[in-house]
Design an enzyme around this catalytic site. Sequence first.
Site, mmCIF file in Angstrom:
data_model
loop_
_atom_site.group_PDB
_atom_site.id
_atom_site.type_symbol
_atom_site.label_atom_id
_atom_site.label_comp_id
_atom_site.label_asym_id
_atom_site.label_seq_id
_atom_site.Cartn_x
_atom_site.Cartn_y
_atom_site.Cartn_z
ATOM 1 N N HIS A 149 59.423 66.781 -28.387
ATOM 2 C CA HIS A 149 59.227 67.638 -29.568
ATOM 3 C C HIS A 149 57.849 68.300 -29.487
ATOM 4 O O HIS A 149 57.717 69.512 -29.596
ATOM 5 C CB HIS A 149 59.342 66.812 -30.841
ATOM 6 C CG HIS A 149 58.922 67.544 -32.069
ATOM 7 N ND1 HIS A 149 59.594 68.647 -32.533
ATOM 8 C CD2 HIS A 149 57.865 67.366 -32.906
ATOM 9 C CE1 HIS A 149 58.987 69.103 -33.617
ATOM 10 N NE2 HIS A 149 57.929 68.349 -33.860
ATOM 11 N N ARG A 202 66.351 71.238 -26.482
ATOM 12 C CA ARG A 202 64.929 71.066 -26.203
ATOM 13 C C ARG A 202 64.803 70.095 -25.036
ATOM 14 O O ARG A 202 65.031 68.899 -25.193
ATOM 15 C CB ARG A 202 64.219 70.527 -27.451
ATOM 16 C CG ARG A 202 62.875 69.991 -27.118
ATOM 17 C CD ARG A 202 61.994 69.634 -28.268
ATOM 18 N NE ARG A 202 62.521 68.871 -29.372
ATOM 19 C CZ ARG A 202 62.701 67.546 -29.376
ATOM 20 N NH1 ARG A 202 62.477 66.824 -28.307
ATOM 21 N NH2 ARG A 202 63.135 66.953 -30.463
ATOM 22 N N TYR A 249 64.882 58.148 -28.502
ATOM 23 C CA TYR A 249 66.026 58.586 -29.309
ATOM 24 C C TYR A 249 67.094 59.343 -28.540
ATOM 25 O O TYR A 249 68.052 59.813 -29.130
ATOM 26 C CB TYR A 249 65.551 59.398 -30.522
ATOM 27 C CG TYR A 249 64.679 60.603 -30.201
ATOM 28 C CD1 TYR A 249 65.250 61.821 -29.849
ATOM 29 C CD2 TYR A 249 63.289 60.521 -30.243
ATOM 30 C CE1 TYR A 249 64.464 62.921 -29.555
ATOM 31 C CE2 TYR A 249 62.496 61.609 -29.953
ATOM 32 C CZ TYR A 249 63.080 62.817 -29.608
ATOM 33 O OH TYR A 249 62.299 63.897 -29.314
HETATM 34 C C1 LIG Z 1 58.221 70.786 -44.625
HETATM 35 C C2 LIG Z 1 57.954 70.010 -43.360
HETATM 36 N N1 LIG Z 1 58.345 68.714 -43.270
HETATM 37 C C3 LIG Z 1 58.092 67.995 -42.148
HETATM 38 C C4 LIG Z 1 57.430 68.579 -41.100
HETATM 39 C C5 LIG Z 1 57.130 67.761 -39.840
HETATM 40 N N2 LIG Z 1 57.935 68.285 -38.718
HETATM 41 C C6 LIG Z 1 57.423 69.161 -37.843
HETATM 42 S S1 LIG Z 1 58.553 69.737 -36.765
HETATM 43 C C7 LIG Z 1 59.780 68.787 -37.436
HETATM 44 C C8 LIG Z 1 61.176 68.880 -36.888
HETATM 45 C C9 LIG Z 1 61.678 70.271 -36.938
HETATM 46 O O1 LIG Z 1 62.936 70.391 -36.365
HETATM 47 P P1 LIG Z 1 63.674 71.778 -36.189
HETATM 48 O O2 LIG Z 1 63.576 72.564 -37.435
HETATM 49 O O3 LIG Z 1 65.014 71.499 -35.672
HETATM 50 O O4 LIG Z 1 62.800 72.581 -35.127
HETATM 51 P P2 LIG Z 1 62.423 72.137 -33.646
HETATM 52 O O5 LIG Z 1 61.116 71.367 -33.753
HETATM 53 O O6 LIG Z 1 63.514 71.332 -33.112
HETATM 54 O O7 LIG Z 1 62.186 73.403 -32.913
HETATM 55 C C10 LIG Z 1 59.278 68.031 -38.488
HETATM 56 C C11 LIG Z 1 60.068 67.057 -39.271
HETATM 57 C C12 LIG Z 1 57.029 69.930 -41.236
HETATM 58 N N3 LIG Z 1 56.371 70.569 -40.261
HETATM 59 N N4 LIG Z 1 57.311 70.617 -42.359
#
Ligand SMILES: Cc1ncc(C[n+]2csc(CCOP(=O)(O)OP(=O)(O)O)c2C)c(N)n1
Lengths: 405, 325
Positions: free
Chosen positions: A277, A273, A286
Site C-alpha cells: 500500500h 496493486r 493479508y
Molecule cells: C478519510 C480517510 N480515512 C482513512 C485514511 C487512511 N488510509 C489511507 S489510504 C487507505 C486505503 C485506501 O484504499 P483505496 O481507496 O482503495 O485506495 P488505494 O490506496 O488502494 O489506492 C486508508 C484507509 C485516509 N487517508 N482517509
Amino acid sequence: MTQPTHASGSTSHQLAREPSGAPLRDPGDRPAQILGPDGVLAGAPGWVTPGLTRDLYRWMRLTRRLDAEAFALQRHGELGIWAQSLGQEAAQVGSVTALRPADYVFPSYREHAACLVRGVSPSQILAQWRGVSGCGWDPAARHLHAYTVVLGAHLPHATGYAMGVQRDGTDEVVTAYFGDGASSQGDANEAFNWAATCSAPVLFFCQNNQYAISTPASLQMRTPIHHRAAGFGLRSFLVDGNDVLAVHEVTREAVRHIRSGGGPAFVEAVTYRMGAHTSSDDPTRYRDQAESDAWQAKDPLSRVEKLLEAQGWWDQGFRTALDAECEALAVEVRSAVRGFGPVELDGLFDQVYARRTALLSSEKAAYADLVAGFLDEEVDDDGGPPDSLAGQARTARAFGVGVGR
Amino acid sequence: MSRLSLSAALNAGLRQVLEEDPRAIVMGEDVGPLGGVFRVTDGLSKDFGSGRVIDTPLAESSIVGTAIGLAIRGYHPICEIQFDGFVYPAFNQIVSQLAKMRARTAGKVPLPVVIRIPCGGGIGAVEHHSESNEAYFAHTAGLRVVICSDPQSGHWMLRQAMACGDPVIFYEPKRRYWDKGEVSSDLTLAPAFDRALVAREGTDATVVCYGGMVATCLEAAAVAEGEGRSLEVIDLRSLSPLDLDPVCASVRRTGRCLVVHEAPGFAGLGAEIVSGVTERCFYHLEAPVLRVTGFDLPYPPAKYENQYLPDADRVLDAVDKLLGF
Ligand SMILES: Cc1ncc(C[n+]2csc(CCOP(=O)(O)OP(=O)(O)O)c2C)c(N)n1
C-alpha cells in the site's frame, strides 16, 4: 473490443458470492479488454497505431521507473513514505492520456503517472513525500490539483469544479481518481449523486486495485462498484485496468459522452496493486503469493511489450532511447532528493491567509528572535542555521514559555 | 440609510455582492425560491436566476466540497448551512480541505469561500438548531471566523468577508435576525471586519462578548448604569483572528474583565480571551478575568434555554463578583 463497455443494467445476474457472503463480481460483467495478458490484440482496431502504443508504453515505463527509484529512496531514508503505483500504470496512463491538457484532473495520492503525463517533474512529485512541500507543483499551471489524502474528499471538489466549467460554457471534462476503498466514503457517494443531479461534466475514475490497505474489495462493498453508478444516474463503464489500450479507449468513450453533454460518467478499472500500500505496509500479512503471482501474469507492461514485439513495433531505436530516458529520470530523481535544501519555517507564516494576521505576525517575529538567539551561539558546517532547530529541546523550551502576543 | 432587520440587511449584502461580483454564487439547501429558512436569500433567485442562487442537494459535505471546486475554478461561492447543528457533516471539508489549501499550495490555490451559519439559541428550536460551535473552527488555522451582532455589522461584514480572499465561517446569531437597526450600504464607512469594536464605553469593568450576547450585555450595562456602575462592552466580531488590542486597551483602563458567550465554557473562546488578557494585562488587573458562558451540557431542550443561556442577570451577578475583588 469485448462488449459491452456500458455495463450498467446488468444487475439481473445472480451474483457470485465469496465465502463471506459478499458478492464480488457479477459473472455477467466482462471488463472491456483489447489486449490480453498474452499480448494478443482482439480484432485489429484501426486506432491502435504503433505511435500510440509506444507512447502509452513510454509513460508506463517512466512511471514504473519513478516508482522503483522513489521506493528505493524511501528505503534509504530519503523519503518519509512512498505510495507505489506499481501495477496501476495502465489504468492511469491509459486514462489520463485520453484527456485534453485543459481537462482538469483531481488525483488521490498514487497518480504519479497522471503527474508525469501532465508535465509535473519527478522532483515536484517527490517534494510532498520528502516533506518539504504540501504540493510541489502549481495546480493551475498543470490542470492537476494537489494530491488528496483524506479519502474521497476531492470528489465533491471535482464536481464543484465541473459546475464551474458548466457555467463558463466550455467543453472541458473534469476527472477524479479514487480507489475502491474511497468509494465507501460518504463524500464519494454525495459527489456521484450531486454530479448526476446537475449533469456536471465530470468523470469518476475508480481504480479498483482490490485492496484498501489490507481490506479486500469483498469486505468493502456488496455490489460491484460500477453497478452503483447506474443507481446515481451516471453512465458506467467497466474495463480491464491492466490493459492500457482498453483503458484508453473506454476513457475516450466516457469523455466523449461527457463532452457532448451526456452528463457525468463512471469508470471502474479492474487492476491490482502489485506493491505494498505504501512503503510502511506489509502485504504478506493479508494476501498470499498465489494471488500476487496470478496478477503478475497480467502485468500491464509485459503485455504491451509482447504486442510491440509481435507487431515489429519494438525497434531498437525506440528501445534504446527509452532505456536512456528511464536512466535519466532515475538520475534526476536521485539528484532532486539531494537538491531539496533545508526548509525555512518562517515562510509558512505568510501562506495561511491572504494577509498575514496579527497572531501569525507575532509568532513569526518570536520565532525569528528565537532563531537569531541560536545563531549567536551555534552555526552548522555550512554556516547556515541548523536544520532541525525546532526539534531541539532548547527550542521547545523557549517556545513553551509562550509566544508573546 | 434605511431601517432593516438583520436578515434583511444580510439579504441586501448578498444582493450587492451578486450584483458587483459576477463570479459570486449563493448556494445551499432551500436558498432558492423559498429564500432560505430564515429568508436571508429571499428574492435572490428570482432576480439572479437558479444558476447564481443554487438550491443544492441535501448534502452538507458536498455543499462545502463543491464550493471548494467552484473556488478552484475561479468562482466565489457563499454557502448557507441551514442550521449550526448541521455543519458537522461538512466539518471534514472545512477543516481538512478548505482551511488548508492555501497553505499547502504555498498560496497558489486560495479558496475565497464564505460559509454562512445561523448560530446560537434563544428561538425555542428543537435539538441541533441552537448550537454555538465557533470554537471548533476558531481552532483551525486557515479559516477566518466572524460573527455579526446587529444589522449594520451584518451587512458590512458579509460584504467584507466576500472580499477578503480567505475562507470565512460567517456566523449569524439567529435570535437577532428580526432585530432592526439603521443600515448604511456605504462600505467605505465600515470598520475592518476583523476588528473588535467598543459597543458601549465605560470605566469600571470591560465586558467582552460577541454575536447574540452583545445585545444581552448592552442590556446588562444599561441596568448597571442605573446601579451606578459603568461597563464598557466590546463586540469582538472576529473570533479568528482575534483582535485583542481594543480589549486590552480597555482592560488597562478598567482593570477588570468579564467574558460572556453562550457556547459552553470548557475549552471555549472565553478561555483563549482570558489567557490573552492575562498575558498582556497582568499588572493592570484588579481581579481575575471571569467568564459567563453556557453550561457544559449538550444544548438543552427549548423549555430550558432561558436558564441555560447567559442573560443580563447572570452578567450582572458576575459583574458584582468582579467588582467585589
Ligand atoms: C478519510 C480517510 N480515512 C482513512 C485514511 C487512511 N488510509 C489511507 S489510504 C487507505 C486505503 C485506501 O484504499 P483505496 O481507496 O482503495 O485506495 P488505494 O490506496 O488502494 O489506492 C486508508 C484507509 C485516509 N487517508 N482517509
